[in-house]
Scaffold this active site. Sequence first.
Site, short mmCIF file in Angstrom:
data_model
loop_
_atom_site.label_atom_id
_atom_site.label_comp_id
_atom_site.label_asym_id
_atom_site.label_seq_id
_atom_site.Cartn_x
_atom_site.Cartn_y
_atom_site.Cartn_z
N LEU A 135 31.03 41.05 32.42
CA LEU A 135 31.70 39.87 31.86
C LEU A 135 33.07 40.30 31.38
O LEU A 135 33.26 41.46 31.00
CB LEU A 135 30.91 39.31 30.67
CG LEU A 135 29.55 38.68 30.93
CD1 LEU A 135 28.92 38.20 29.62
CD2 LEU A 135 29.67 37.51 31.91
N ASP A 136 34.01 39.36 31.36
CA ASP A 136 35.34 39.66 30.82
C ASP A 136 35.24 39.96 29.32
O ASP A 136 34.29 39.55 28.65
CB ASP A 136 36.27 38.46 31.01
CG ASP A 136 36.47 38.11 32.48
OD1 ASP A 136 36.31 39.00 33.33
OD2 ASP A 136 36.78 36.92 32.76
N LYS A 137 36.26 40.61 28.82
CA LYS A 137 36.29 40.96 27.39
C LYS A 137 36.13 39.73 26.49
O LYS A 137 35.46 39.75 25.46
CB LYS A 137 37.62 41.67 27.10
CG LYS A 137 37.76 42.20 25.70
CD LYS A 137 39.06 43.00 25.57
CE LYS A 137 39.31 43.39 24.13
NZ LYS A 137 40.57 44.12 23.96
#
Length: 255
Positions: free
Chosen positions: A127-129
């Site tokens: 997942l993105d940050k």
Amino acid sequence: MDKNTDFAPVSSVFLLFHDSYSLASASMRLDKYIATHSEATRSLAKMAIKSGRVTINGVATKDQGTKVKTTDEVAVNGSVIDVSGEVYLAMNKATGIICATQDEEQDTVLDFLDGYTHKELHIAGRLDKDTTGLVLITSDGQWSHRVTSPNYVCKKVYLLETVIAIQESYIAEFEKGILLKEETKLTKPAKLEILSEKSARLTLTEGKYHQVKRMFGAMGNRVTKLHREQVGGVSLEGLKEGDFRELSSDEIAMF
Ligand code: URA
């Protein structure tokens, strides 16, 4: 009651053999360690410790808060708790944490896995940050391949918010497939459920880089908040933000 049966390994808990652990310092309270790696409940584990039936590396202890690592040998009633095998975990990732195995400067999801020092641990679908929610972490490369490979159908469900109103027309566009920038193939059919003017639930069966954000970008919109609720049959049920849990054998077998 057979005391040793209570402390038998949990069938769904698969940790690597002792000599395969890295020497990282992640550790876990003794009572939690016993409850995590055996059929015993936390209270049963506490009772066993209190009554002097637990040893760490051969030395009896009555301190349930003692920190132990998977490299330690913990025994209950003389039987060593088995921590061999693979690891399968679900984490409810908070925003600001990166999905990487190591980073010099930023917190990674692996930094939060107290008690798990397995050197092969990796993330099955990043997942993105700034995205929150469900992340699967494992030591089993073949299993993570089945979670992430485009050759297997694995449903991923996201809740999202956008900067401008989500149009009804997106539903048909997403169902048909979108040609994202720098891609040669359309995205696979995706299901969009509009929840309010600027929020929706999106179900994908693939995981291209930044896919949700790029799909909304292609519609001239922008995702401002993104949260993954589900991967395959695994949901976030019972997991508060930042927490993790082991997958059950049924959940592992779904992939
Ligand atoms: N799609 C995105 O754009 N970001 C994520 O973190 C996951 C899916």
